[in-house]
Write an enzyme that holds these catalytic residues in place. Structure first.
Site, short mmCIF file in Angstrom:
data_model
loop_
_atom_site.label_atom_id
_atom_site.label_comp_id
_atom_site.label_asym_id
_atom_site.label_seq_id
_atom_site.Cartn_x
_atom_site.Cartn_y
_atom_site.Cartn_z
N HIS A 160 0.84 -1.20 0.00
CA HIS A 160 0.00 0.00 0.00
C HIS A 160 0.87 1.25 0.00
O HIS A 160 2.08 1.21 0.14
CB HIS A 160 -0.99 0.00 1.17
CG HIS A 160 -0.42 0.37 2.50
ND1 HIS A 160 -1.20 0.71 3.58
CD2 HIS A 160 0.86 0.45 2.95
CE1 HIS A 160 -0.43 0.99 4.61
NE2 HIS A 160 0.81 0.83 4.26
N ASP B 197 -4.75 -10.76 -0.64
CA ASP B 197 -3.41 -11.33 -0.45
C ASP B 197 -2.54 -11.14 -1.70
O ASP B 197 -3.00 -11.40 -2.82
CB ASP B 197 -3.52 -12.82 -0.12
CG ASP B 197 -2.19 -13.41 0.32
OD1 ASP B 197 -1.42 -12.71 0.99
OD2 ASP B 197 -1.94 -14.59 -0.01
N HIS B 198 -1.32 -10.65 -1.49
CA HIS B 198 -0.37 -10.40 -2.58
C HIS B 198 -0.92 -9.41 -3.62
O HIS B 198 -0.64 -9.52 -4.81
CB HIS B 198 0.07 -11.71 -3.25
CG HIS B 198 1.04 -12.48 -2.39
ND1 HIS B 198 0.65 -13.09 -1.23
CD2 HIS B 198 2.35 -12.70 -2.51
CE1 HIS B 198 1.71 -13.69 -0.68
NE2 HIS B 198 2.76 -13.45 -1.43
N HIS C 257 3.14 -4.94 3.91
CA HIS C 257 2.97 -5.32 5.32
C HIS C 257 2.46 -6.76 5.37
O HIS C 257 1.77 -7.21 4.45
CB HIS C 257 1.93 -4.44 6.02
CG HIS C 257 2.37 -3.04 6.22
ND1 HIS C 257 3.27 -2.66 7.20
CD2 HIS C 257 2.03 -1.89 5.56
CE1 HIS C 257 3.45 -1.35 7.14
NE2 HIS C 257 2.72 -0.85 6.15
N GLU D 119 -1.11 -4.34 11.71
CA GLU D 119 -0.25 -3.99 10.58
C GLU D 119 1.22 -4.27 10.90
O GLU D 119 1.98 -4.69 10.02
CB GLU D 119 -0.44 -2.52 10.21
CG GLU D 119 0.26 -2.14 8.92
CD GLU D 119 0.04 -0.69 8.55
OE1 GLU D 119 -0.73 -0.42 7.63
OE2 GLU D 119 0.63 0.18 9.22
N HIS E 186 4.96 -0.11 -0.42
CA HIS E 186 5.73 -1.01 0.46
C HIS E 186 4.72 -2.01 1.00
O HIS E 186 3.51 -1.80 0.89
CB HIS E 186 6.37 -0.22 1.61
CG HIS E 186 5.36 0.45 2.48
ND1 HIS E 186 4.80 1.66 2.14
CD2 HIS E 186 4.73 0.04 3.60
CE1 HIS E 186 3.89 1.98 3.04
NE2 HIS E 186 3.82 1.01 3.94
N CYS F 235 5.10 5.52 5.12
CA CYS F 235 3.98 4.89 4.40
C CYS F 235 3.55 5.72 3.18
O CYS F 235 2.72 5.27 2.40
CB CYS F 235 2.80 4.67 5.33
SG CYS F 235 2.92 3.11 6.24
NI NI Z 1 2.47 1.10 5.52
#
Ligand code: NI
Length: 134
Positions: free
Chosen positions: A13, A78-79, A40, A123, A38, A32
């Protein structure tokens, strides 16, 4: 009585507001906001509250809950890149708060109205949120 199923997913995200400068985004969202995204490792805890069914001894069959979470949430996110791949986040910053809200809204439609639902999203080791429909 409350029962919980824990599942995990990995997603990318970026937190930013398009109309803000890079400097302002960095000041508000920190790392972020980096433009190239990047990832998580998100941990979901889905809590369902209800009465124990006298026939089964379950509040809800956790295998059924697991299948709902996997097909409706994990397969979806996911992914993925939450900003680019997931229409649920179009125009919405994919913060942990908004992820919890989106997941709650997806699962609320799948569960019988007799159940109360809480969604916790972690997170990082140090940050998590809890959404109960408000
Ligand atoms: Ni982040």
């Amino acid at each position: 009585m409350k029962v919980c199923r824990r599942e995990t997913f990995n997603a990318a995200h970026r937190l930013f507001r398009e109309e803000w400068s890079d400097e302002k985004n960095l000041a508000v969202f920190g790392k972020c906001s980096h433009p190239n995204f990047h990832g998580h490792n998100y941990v979901l805890e889905i809590w369902v509250e209800g009465e124990i069914d006298p026939l089964t001894g379950f509040v809800i069959d956790l295998k059924i809950l697991k299948d709902i979470i996997l097909t409706k949430v994990i397969d979806r996110f996911d992914h993925r890149n939450l900003n680019l791949d997931c229409p649920e986040f179009k125009g919405i910053n994919p913060t942990t708060e908004n992820i919890a809200k989106v997941v709650w809204e997806i699962l609320r439609k799948e569960l019988d109205a007799k159940f109360e639902l809480e969604v916790q999203v972690q997170e990082t080791e140090k940050n998590k949120v809890l959404y109960k429909g408000s």
